[in-house]
Every structure is written in structure tokens, then in C-alpha cells.
Design a protein around this motif. Structure first.
Motif, PDB file in Angstrom:
ATOM      1  N   THR A 201      -9.280   2.979   8.269  1.00  0.00           N
ATOM      2  CA  THR A 201      -8.080   2.570   7.534  1.00  0.00           C
ATOM      3  C   THR A 201      -8.438   1.703   6.332  1.00  0.00           C
ATOM      4  O   THR A 201      -7.724   1.728   5.325  1.00  0.00           O
ATOM      5  CB  THR A 201      -7.074   1.829   8.438  1.00  0.00           C
ATOM      6  OG1 THR A 201      -7.696   0.682   9.008  1.00  0.00           O
ATOM      7  CG2 THR A 201      -6.534   2.730   9.529  1.00  0.00           C
ATOM      8  N   ILE A 202      -9.544   0.962   6.414  1.00  0.00           N
ATOM      9  CA  ILE A 202      -9.972   0.159   5.257  1.00  0.00           C
ATOM     10  C   ILE A 202     -10.312   1.083   4.100  1.00  0.00           C
ATOM     11  O   ILE A 202      -9.862   0.888   2.967  1.00  0.00           O
ATOM     12  CB  ILE A 202     -11.160  -0.752   5.616  1.00  0.00           C
ATOM     13  CG1 ILE A 202     -10.705  -1.867   6.570  1.00  0.00           C
ATOM     14  CG2 ILE A 202     -11.785  -1.352   4.356  1.00  0.00           C
ATOM     15  CD1 ILE A 202     -11.835  -2.680   7.174  1.00  0.00           C
ATOM     16  N   ASP A 203     -11.094   2.115   4.366  1.00  0.00           N
ATOM     17  CA  ASP A 203     -11.492   3.047   3.314  1.00  0.00           C
ATOM     18  C   ASP A 203     -10.271   3.723   2.690  1.00  0.00           C
ATOM     19  O   ASP A 203     -10.168   3.829   1.466  1.00  0.00           O
ATOM     20  CB  ASP A 203     -12.468   4.074   3.887  1.00  0.00           C
ATOM     21  CG  ASP A 203     -13.207   4.815   2.796  1.00  0.00           C
ATOM     22  OD1 ASP A 203     -13.695   4.150   1.857  1.00  0.00           O
ATOM     23  OD2 ASP A 203     -13.295   6.059   2.868  1.00  0.00           O
ATOM     24  N   GLN A 204      -9.342   4.170   3.527  1.00  0.00           N
ATOM     25  CA  GLN A 204      -8.105   4.796   3.018  1.00  0.00           C
ATOM     26  C   GLN A 204      -7.303   3.815   2.176  1.00  0.00           C
ATOM     27  O   GLN A 204      -6.761   4.176   1.134  1.00  0.00           O
ATOM     28  CB  GLN A 204      -7.238   5.292   4.172  1.00  0.00           C
ATOM     29  CG  GLN A 204      -7.774   6.504   4.871  1.00  0.00           C
ATOM     30  CD  GLN A 204      -6.888   6.862   6.061  1.00  0.00           C
ATOM     31  OE1 GLN A 204      -6.061   6.078   6.517  1.00  0.00           O
ATOM     32  NE2 GLN A 204      -7.074   8.064   6.577  1.00  0.00           N
ATOM     33  N   ALA A 205      -7.201   2.594   2.630  1.00  0.00           N
ATOM     34  CA  ALA A 205      -6.420   1.585   1.907  1.00  0.00           C
ATOM     35  C   ALA A 205      -7.067   1.260   0.559  1.00  0.00           C
ATOM     36  O   ALA A 205      -6.366   1.079  -0.444  1.00  0.00           O
ATOM     37  CB  ALA A 205      -6.267   0.324   2.756  1.00  0.00           C
ATOM     38  N   LEU A 206      -8.395   1.193   0.516  1.00  0.00           N
ATOM     39  CA  LEU A 206      -9.078   0.924  -0.750  1.00  0.00           C
ATOM     40  C   LEU A 206      -8.854   2.047  -1.756  1.00  0.00           C
ATOM     41  O   LEU A 206      -8.820   1.806  -2.965  1.00  0.00           O
ATOM     42  CB  LEU A 206     -10.575   0.693  -0.524  1.00  0.00           C
ATOM     43  CG  LEU A 206     -10.946  -0.574   0.242  1.00  0.00           C
ATOM     44  CD1 LEU A 206     -12.462  -0.640   0.456  1.00  0.00           C
ATOM     45  CD2 LEU A 206     -10.437  -1.825  -0.456  1.00  0.00           C
TER      46      LEU A 206
ATOM     47  N   LEU B  70      -3.312  -5.708  -0.159  1.00  0.00           N
ATOM     48  CA  LEU B  70      -3.945  -5.143   1.024  1.00  0.00           C
ATOM     49  C   LEU B  70      -4.390  -6.280   1.931  1.00  0.00           C
ATOM     50  O   LEU B  70      -5.154  -7.149   1.523  1.00  0.00           O
ATOM     51  CB  LEU B  70      -5.151  -4.290   0.616  1.00  0.00           C
ATOM     52  CG  LEU B  70      -6.096  -3.832   1.731  1.00  0.00           C
ATOM     53  CD1 LEU B  70      -5.376  -3.038   2.812  1.00  0.00           C
ATOM     54  CD2 LEU B  70      -7.255  -3.040   1.134  1.00  0.00           C
ATOM     55  N   SER B  71      -3.888  -6.274   3.161  1.00  0.00           N
ATOM     56  CA  SER B  71      -4.263  -7.259   4.173  1.00  0.00           C
ATOM     57  C   SER B  71      -5.302  -6.612   5.089  1.00  0.00           C
ATOM     58  O   SER B  71      -4.996  -5.665   5.811  1.00  0.00           O
ATOM     59  CB  SER B  71      -3.022  -7.670   4.970  1.00  0.00           C
ATOM     60  OG  SER B  71      -3.357  -8.544   6.015  1.00  0.00           O
ATOM     61  N   ILE B  72      -6.541  -7.116   5.040  1.00  0.00           N
ATOM     62  CA  ILE B  72      -7.627  -6.579   5.865  1.00  0.00           C
ATOM     63  C   ILE B  72      -8.023  -7.624   6.897  1.00  0.00           C
ATOM     64  O   ILE B  72      -8.530  -8.690   6.552  1.00  0.00           O
ATOM     65  CB  ILE B  72      -8.860  -6.209   5.017  1.00  0.00           C
ATOM     66  CG1 ILE B  72      -8.510  -5.166   3.958  1.00  0.00           C
ATOM     67  CG2 ILE B  72      -9.990  -5.705   5.924  1.00  0.00           C
ATOM     68  CD1 ILE B  72      -9.675  -4.806   3.042  1.00  0.00           C
ATOM     69  N   ASP B  73      -7.775  -7.316   8.153  1.00  0.00           N
ATOM     70  CA  ASP B  73      -8.113  -8.219   9.253  1.00  0.00           C
ATOM     71  C   ASP B  73      -8.105  -7.396  10.526  1.00  0.00           C
ATOM     72  O   ASP B  73      -7.308  -6.457  10.649  1.00  0.00           O
ATOM     73  CB  ASP B  73      -7.086  -9.357   9.349  1.00  0.00           C
ATOM     74  CG  ASP B  73      -7.605 -10.553  10.119  1.00  0.00           C
ATOM     75  OD1 ASP B  73      -7.879 -10.417  11.329  1.00  0.00           O
ATOM     76  OD2 ASP B  73      -7.727 -11.621   9.509  1.00  0.00           O
ATOM     77  N   ASP B  74      -8.961  -7.730  11.489  1.00  0.00           N
ATOM     78  CA  ASP B  74      -8.956  -7.007  12.758  1.00  0.00           C
ATOM     79  C   ASP B  74      -7.822  -7.461  13.669  1.00  0.00           C
ATOM     80  O   ASP B  74      -7.497  -6.782  14.633  1.00  0.00           O
ATOM     81  CB  ASP B  74     -10.307  -7.121  13.468  1.00  0.00           C
ATOM     82  CG  ASP B  74     -10.711  -8.551  13.763  1.00  0.00           C
ATOM     83  OD1 ASP B  74     -10.543  -9.416  12.876  1.00  0.00           O
ATOM     84  OD2 ASP B  74     -11.208  -8.819  14.873  1.00  0.00           O
ATOM     85  N   ASP B  75      -7.176  -8.561  13.354  1.00  0.00           N
ATOM     86  CA  ASP B  75      -6.065  -9.080  14.148  1.00  0.00           C
ATOM     87  C   ASP B  75      -4.740  -8.604  13.543  1.00  0.00           C
ATOM     88  O   ASP B  75      -4.365  -9.020  12.447  1.00  0.00           O
ATOM     89  CB  ASP B  75      -6.119 -10.603  14.157  1.00  0.00           C
ATOM     90  CG  ASP B  75      -5.060 -11.239  15.038  1.00  0.00           C
ATOM     91  OD1 ASP B  75      -4.009 -10.608  15.285  1.00  0.00           O
ATOM     92  OD2 ASP B  75      -5.279 -12.388  15.464  1.00  0.00           O
TER      93      ASP B  75
ATOM     94  N   VAL C 197       4.187  -0.604   2.887  1.00  0.00           N
ATOM     95  CA  VAL C 197       3.937   0.774   2.522  1.00  0.00           C
ATOM     96  C   VAL C 197       2.878   1.318   3.459  1.00  0.00           C
ATOM     97  O   VAL C 197       1.858   0.673   3.688  1.00  0.00           O
ATOM     98  CB  VAL C 197       3.425   0.848   1.051  1.00  0.00           C
ATOM     99  CG1 VAL C 197       3.161   2.283   0.657  1.00  0.00           C
ATOM    100  CG2 VAL C 197       4.418   0.184   0.118  1.00  0.00           C
ATOM    101  N   GLN C 198       3.119   2.486   4.011  1.00  0.00           N
ATOM    102  CA  GLN C 198       2.134   3.075   4.917  1.00  0.00           C
ATOM    103  C   GLN C 198       0.921   3.541   4.120  1.00  0.00           C
ATOM    104  O   GLN C 198       1.076   4.136   3.062  1.00  0.00           O
ATOM    105  CB  GLN C 198       2.730   4.270   5.664  1.00  0.00           C
ATOM    106  CG  GLN C 198       3.846   3.896   6.608  1.00  0.00           C
ATOM    107  CD  GLN C 198       3.395   2.929   7.694  1.00  0.00           C
ATOM    108  OE1 GLN C 198       2.322   3.065   8.239  1.00  0.00           O
ATOM    109  NE2 GLN C 198       4.221   1.954   7.982  1.00  0.00           N
ATOM    110  N   PRO C 199      -0.312   3.280   4.612  1.00  0.00           N
ATOM    111  CA  PRO C 199      -1.522   3.714   3.878  1.00  0.00           C
ATOM    112  C   PRO C 199      -1.642   5.219   3.824  1.00  0.00           C
ATOM    113  O   PRO C 199      -1.062   5.964   4.501  1.00  0.00           O
ATOM    114  CB  PRO C 199      -2.666   3.103   4.653  1.00  0.00           C
ATOM    115  CG  PRO C 199      -2.124   2.393   5.825  1.00  0.00           C
ATOM    116  CD  PRO C 199      -0.634   2.494   5.777  1.00  0.00           C
TER     117      PRO C 199
END
Length: 136
Positions: free
Chosen positions: A38-43, A7-12, A134-136
């Protein structure tokens, strides 16, 4: 064998895509997130590895670390930041004290080879396999 999920978490978005492309080269499937929803869904997908930017609007990296602690996440966490060292050290200390799987840090700006080397150094490199975003 199930491929590991990064999981890549970044605002950019450009950095998220860079990390994702490098994840593919290292043998991962990957997803990305850049805002609280999207962070919550990805987690929820329970990623195996997280490359986490500390400074983001809406939900910063420290809040993500808190959410990971609440979920008892076992993900290997790589903290990425362009901030001063003390901010990163504080986040690393929190992650370790919270029992999270802190795997390393990347100081922005970083070269792609630095992330690949970090993957290899912490035993996360799986070689080139057919992986995809992969789409979240």
C-alpha cells in the motif's frame, strides 16, 4: 483549485486515522498506507505531504525515504518516531542530503495540536474545507 493530498504512513491504523483526521481539519484530502504494497501504491499518487513513521515491519521509514529519493519526490516530509533521537537525526540527515523536502519531525507520542501546529508553521494549513479520505 486542487486540494493537496496528505499521505499518512504508519503501521498503526489508529495513528494513520488520527493523522488523516487532523489532515482533514487542516484542509487536505488524505490517503493512508501501512505495509509495503500500500505504501508503493500510495506513493504513485504523488502526495504533497507525507507523515512518515520510521519504524514499521516490512518497509521501514528509511526505505520509504529511499523510495522517495528514487521518485524525485517533492512532497513535504514530516518524520514521526518514538525512537531515540539519534535514529531520527540519521533519517533527517539522509532526507536532507538526498534532496528531499524535509518539513519537520514529530516525536511519539505527540498531541494532535503538535501536528496541526507543524502544518501551520511550515505553511501547510489551508483552513477547514470539505475534504475526505481518498482510497489509494
Amino acid at each position: 483549485m486542487k486540494r493537496q493530498l496528505l499521505l499518512s504512513i504508519d503501521d498503526d491504523p489508529a495513528i494513520r486515522k488520527l493523522v488523516g483526521g487532523l489532515a482533514e481539519r487542516a484542509g487536505f484530502d488524505w490517503i493512508e498506507a501501512g505495509d509495503p504494497g500500500t505504501i508503493d501504491q500510495a506513493l504513485d499518487r504523488q502526495p504533497d505531504v507525507i507523515v512518515l513513521d520510521l519504524t514499521m515491519p516490512g518497509m521501514d521509514g528509511n526505505e520509504v525515504l529511499w523510495a522517495l529519493k528514487q521518485r524525485s519526490s517533492q512532497a513535504a516530509i514530516i518524520i514521526s518516531s518514538g525512537f531515540v533521537d539519534v535514529c531520527v537525526q540519521t533519517a533527517v540527515l539522509y532526507a536532507v542530503k538526498a534532496g528531499l523536502n524535509y518539513a519537520g519531525r514529530l516525536d511519539k507520542p505527540y498531541a494532535p495540536g503538535e501536528l496541526l501546529a507543524l502544518f501551520a508553521n511550515i505553511g501547510l494549513c489551508h483552513g477547514n474545507r470539505e475534504n475526505h479520505h481518498v482510497q489509494p
